[in-house]
Write an enzyme that holds these catalytic residues in place. Structure first.
Site, PDB file in Angstrom:
ATOM      1  N   ARG A 187      -4.573 -18.489  -0.138  1.00 19.15           N
ATOM      2  CA  ARG A 187      -5.506 -19.574  -0.476  1.00 19.15           C
ATOM      3  C   ARG A 187      -4.808 -20.936  -0.463  1.00 19.15           C
ATOM      4  NH1 ARG A 187      -9.328 -16.185   0.861  1.00 19.15           N
ATOM      5  NH2 ARG A 187      -9.487 -14.416  -0.530  1.00 19.15           N
ATOM      6  N   GLU A 310      -8.071  -5.831  -8.080  1.00 17.51           N
ATOM      7  CA  GLU A 310      -8.094  -5.963  -6.624  1.00 17.51           C
ATOM      8  C   GLU A 310      -6.993  -5.140  -5.952  1.00 17.51           C
ATOM      9  OE1 GLU A 310      -8.132 -10.278  -6.000  1.00 17.51           O
ATOM     10  OE2 GLU A 310     -10.321 -10.198  -6.068  1.00 17.51           O
ATOM     11  N   ARG A 355     -20.206  -7.335 -12.302  1.00 20.26           N
ATOM     12  CA  ARG A 355     -18.810  -7.796 -12.227  1.00 20.26           C
ATOM     13  C   ARG A 355     -18.510  -8.854 -13.288  1.00 20.26           C
ATOM     14  NH1 ARG A 355     -15.859 -10.887  -7.112  1.00 20.26           N
ATOM     15  NH2 ARG A 355     -14.177 -11.763  -8.362  1.00 20.26           N
ATOM     16  N   ASP A 384     -15.198 -15.986 -10.144  1.00 24.83           N
ATOM     17  CA  ASP A 384     -13.980 -16.349  -9.418  1.00 24.83           C
ATOM     18  C   ASP A 384     -14.003 -17.773  -8.877  1.00 24.83           C
ATOM     19  OD1 ASP A 384     -11.523 -16.057  -8.288  1.00 24.83           O
ATOM     20  OD2 ASP A 384     -12.198 -14.934  -6.538  1.00 24.83           O
ATOM     21  N   GLU A 406      -7.029 -20.388 -16.927  1.00 23.33           N
ATOM     22  CA  GLU A 406      -6.573 -20.430 -15.535  1.00 23.33           C
ATOM     23  C   GLU A 406      -7.620 -21.173 -14.711  1.00 23.33           C
ATOM     24  OE1 GLU A 406      -5.057 -16.798 -13.680  1.00 23.33           O
ATOM     25  OE2 GLU A 406      -5.933 -17.407 -11.763  1.00 23.33           O
ATOM     26  N   GLU A 412     -10.268 -22.879  -2.780  1.00 23.16           N
ATOM     27  CA  GLU A 412     -10.634 -21.657  -2.044  1.00 23.16           C
ATOM     28  C   GLU A 412     -12.123 -21.603  -1.708  1.00 23.16           C
ATOM     29  OE1 GLU A 412      -9.633 -18.084  -4.164  1.00 23.16           O
ATOM     30  OE2 GLU A 412     -10.818 -16.815  -2.837  1.00 23.16           O
TER      31      GLU A 412
HETATM   32  C1  GCV Z   1      -4.360 -13.852  -5.571  1.00 22.24           C
HETATM   33  C2  GCV Z   1      -9.597 -14.194  -5.698  1.00 22.24           C
HETATM   34  C3  GCV Z   1      -8.903 -14.630  -4.437  1.00 22.24           C
HETATM   35  C4  GCV Z   1      -7.646 -13.822  -4.187  1.00 22.24           C
HETATM   36  C5  GCV Z   1      -6.755 -13.923  -5.431  1.00 22.24           C
HETATM   37  C6  GCV Z   1      -7.545 -13.398  -6.624  1.00 22.24           C
HETATM   38  C7  GCV Z   1      -6.774 -13.504  -7.926  1.00 22.24           C
HETATM   39  O1  GCV Z   1     -10.161 -12.932  -5.520  1.00 22.24           O
HETATM   40  O2  GCV Z   1      -9.791 -14.532  -3.366  1.00 22.24           O
HETATM   41  O3  GCV Z   1      -7.007 -14.346  -3.052  1.00 22.24           O
HETATM   42  O4  GCV Z   1      -5.565 -13.189  -5.251  1.00 22.24           O
HETATM   43  O5  GCV Z   1      -8.707 -14.183  -6.771  1.00 22.24           O
HETATM   44  O6  GCV Z   1      -7.004 -14.454  -8.641  1.00 22.24           O
HETATM   45  O7  GCV Z   1      -5.957 -12.650  -8.212  1.00 22.24           O
END
Ligand code: GCV
Length: 719
Positions: A187, A310, A355, A384, A406, A412
């Site tokens: 990102r 993830e 989610r 997100d 955060e 992004e």
């Molecule tokens: C670092 C989102 C982003 C991911 C990122 C994730 C996170 O899903 O698309 O690229 O991964 O957040 O914060 O861990």
């Protein structure tokens, strides 16, 4: 002689060209530009900056960095080579010192409540001479105060009758780099990673020092060097040595280094068969690893961990919970004063639950179970980093657990490098949201400041937008997002608009024409992007994977929550995610006052409407318009707002240096084109689902829906 004259003429011409050259700026200097101030201001300020005085015998490195910075700034802005004296106080000098120095002590400055990082800047008298004092309880406090003094000068505010007292409200003010060891940046839209791992530790790029200066100038005091999707390699001896070299560069600026830790490292680089946090060998491995890191980096900050999220490994792989995982690591770094930042960004595709509810469901039962050197890092919203999300329900819901914020600084979901979106209003909106955790006024800002629950550790993390581009952030205005992040990490109550003004004055000079125009553009920009991408509480409508451009029609990806249709739930009758009792009941995760407001369609603010409710296309909104008409109007409004921003920018052409003017101008053209694309593609799709024609007066999309669906970006940045 003729040659000499010709040479002098050439020199004259070259020097004559200097003002022009000075006008072609590439953005490398960020807000630390130190260009000559207007002549009248220079004359006034020179009289107050006759020398820089400090106690050189203390060998306090941050204070020496402060002296360097002030000298650099005064030379650039006032055109003076300022003499530096180690001890003797001159009239109209700038005197730097810590509270340990007798002449500072004698001034009885209010340093008692300011901790190690706060500062006082005051017009005072020492030995009968008028001076400007910059004082802190440590060299880092002096450094922060010096940057504040410089910023005061940059903004044309002068050095008369100063009395500034400031201390950070949060302890941890960190950047999170999602930088990979091969220099790609997840990102990241501003070039490669600035960490040249290959050449480290032997080559320390001077850019690292400028990075540290920029961060110190806005109070950032820590940096997580590597991606949260971490490789175990970053914990091997060669990479620890590389991180140690960076830590050496950053230390004089008050910046600590942290690392993202991959949960399965004991298996991948430790030769163990398990990463179970209760396994004694695993416990011993992490302890030894922590000891090894602290031998190389005595002031190492600690680990950041993305676990069971993830596809990343984590303690749940061994039927242990997040607290058991975090606490095991916390025990390993505790003897060294280290901390663990444990991310709450978790959701699982096997989990059929909404989610938006999953992080709360996982973490809320663990309240009070985390060690006191663990802080749980929570994204601002429950999905997100969308253009707009309501505040994350965990804020205010875990009184016995230290929580930090955060934010994403990199854009992004917000048009990557080229769209002008100032994030200050987004940060402010979340920080000022009232959780009602302890009655009215329990804002998210107060939660993370620890004001409600007396946290020992407090903090904020920002996912960095920094790369090797000359301008660091991919665009001039993206620099403002780094800047406002730092300001809000220092003071979560800061005003986004005021910070925009400060940034503009420091970035373009204190020009009474430029500042208000730039501030207007910046403050309008966030609402504009919400309108042309995700109006009325819609979210996650971006195209697959890279999240650039519209993709509300996407419905066939393997995991349900990868599909925009999961989030908007549009059908023939209406649109929006029912998160009330008749739906997922996510509203119940908020305090009763907030839950009540969001549960009722009448009291839910329009901006969050479709986040919480499935609303009929023909239902009337507060404006009196039907939802369909209002939705269309918002998209059109967003496009118009970008056009207004662009027009306003163009009026500034005579006032802004050519290179930065032209780049922003070109980027605004891209944004205008793409705002239109967002509107047209989205409306083509919504019209196909709702079966409604566009209201009278609205322009039809330029292409057909299948044409929009066919657009793809195979080589996009930031993956
Ligand atoms: C670092 C989102 C982003 C991911 C990122 C994730 C996170 O899903 O698309 O690229 O991964 O957040 O914060 O861990």
């Amino acid at each position: 002689m003729g040659r000499l004259i010709a040479w002098c003429a050439a020199l004259f011409l070259t020097l004559g060209a200097v003002p022009v050259a000075a006008h072609t700026e590439d953005g490398y200097d960020l807000w630390l530009r130190y260009r000559p101030l207007p002549a009248d201001i220079q004359t006034r300020d020179r009289a107050r900056a006759m020398a820089v005085v400090f106690d050189v015998d203390r060998h306090d490195i941050p204070t020496l960095k402060a002296v360097d910075e002030i000298e650099r700034a005064l030379e650039g802005m006032l055109g003076l080579a300022i003499p530096t004296y180690s001890q003797a106080v001159q009239a109209n000098a700038i005197v730097l010192g810590t509270s340990a120095e007798p002449r500072i002590k004698a001034l009885n400055l209010p340093l008692g409540q300011l901790g190690t990082e706060g500062y006082v800047i005051r017009s005072a008298t020492i030995d009968g001479k008028p001076v400007t004092v910059v004082a802190g309880n440590s060299g880092v406090g002096v450094l922060y105060g010096s940057f504040a003094l410089i910023q005061h000068l940059q903004r044309g505010l002068g050095l008369d009758r100063l009395d500034i007292v400031s201390a950070p409200k949060l302890k941890l003010r960190l950047l999170n780099h999602w930088d990979n060891l091969d220099r790609t940046v997840e990102r990241g839209y501003a070039g490669q990673s600035i960490w040249d791992w290959w050449k480290l530790p032997d080559f320390r790029d001077p850019r690292y020092t400028d990075y540290a200066r920029a961060n110190a100038s806005i109070g950032i005091n820590g940096t997580v060097l590597n991606n949260v999707n971490a490789k175990a390699d970053s914990l091997t001896a060669p990479y620890i040595a590389k991180a140690a070299a960076l830590a050496d560069v950053f230390r004089p600026y008050g910046i600590k280094v942290y690392l993202s830790a991959r949960w399965s490292s004991p298996i991948e680089i430790g030769g163990l068969k398990t990463a179970d946090p209760l396994d004694p060998q695993v416990v011993a491995w992490w302890k030894a690893k922590a000891d090894e890191i602290y031998r190389a980096i005595p002031d190492f900050g600690g680990f950041l961990v993305k676990a069971n999220s993830e596809g990343q490994p984590g303690p749940q792989d061994y039927k242990r919970n997040h607290a058991e995982g975090a606490n095991m690591l916390a025990a390993a770094v505790r003897p060294h004063g280290g901390i663990i930042m444990w991310r709450a960004f978790v959701y699982q595709h096997e989990n059929p639950e909404d989610r938006a509810k999953q992080a709360y469901d996982d973490f809320k039962p663990l309240d009070g179970k985390f060690a006191d050197n663990v802080i749980v890092q929570v994204k601002n919203g429950a999905i997100d980093f969308q253009p707009r999300e309501p505040f994350h329900p965990l804020f205010g819901a875990m009184p016995k657990t230290q929580l930090m914020m955060e934010f994403q600084i990199t854009k992004e979901y917000l048009g990557m490098a080229t769209h002008l979106v100032y994030l200050g209003p987004l940060y402010e909106e979340v920080l000022q949201a009232d959780t009602f955790a302890k009655g009215k006024g329990s804002t998210v800002a107060r939660v993370i400041e620890g004001a409600l629950d007396g946290y020992k550790l407090t903090g904020m993390a920002g996912v960095a937008n920094i790369g090797t581009d000359r301008d660091w952030s991919g665009s001039t205005f993206n620099q403002a997002n780094w800047f406002v992040y730092g300001r809000m990490a220092w003071n979560p109550e800061a005003s986004a608009k005021q910070v925009a003004g400060e940034w503009s004055e420091m970035t373009f000079g204190p020009d009474p024409v430029v500042t208000p125009a730039v501030v207007n553009i910046m403050t309008a920009s966030r609402e504009a992007v919400v309108n042309y991408m995700t109006p009325l509480g819609l979210a996650h409508l971006m195209a697959t994977s890279h999240h650039y451009g519209p993709g509300p029609w996407v419905k066939d990806l393997a995991r349900p929550e990868w599909n925009p249709v999961y989030y908007h739930k549009a059908d023939r009758n209406g649109i929006g995610y029912d998160r009330t009792r008749t739906g997922s009941d996510a509203v119940a995760q908020y305090a009763p006052e907030v839950a009540r407001m969001f549960a009722d369609v009448k009291t839910t603010p329009d901006r969050d409407l479709l986040w919480f409710h499935h609303v009929g296309w023909d239902d009337r909104l507060k404006s009196g318009k039907t939802l369909w008409d209002e939705l269309v109007a918002r998209y059109t409004l967003g496009v118009g707002e970008v056009a207004d921003m662009h027009r306003a920018w163009r009026t500034l052409a005579p006032h802004i240096d050519r290179e930065r003017f032209a780049k922003t101008d070109a980027f605004l053209s891209i944004q205008q084109k793409e705002a239109q694309w967002w509107r047209d593609a989205s409306l083509a799709y919504w019209a196909s689902v709702s079966g409604r024609p566009l209201p009278a007066g609205e322009t039809a999309p330029a292409k057909t829906l299948p044409e929009y669906e066919a657009i793809s970006w195979p080589h996009e940045p930031g993956r």
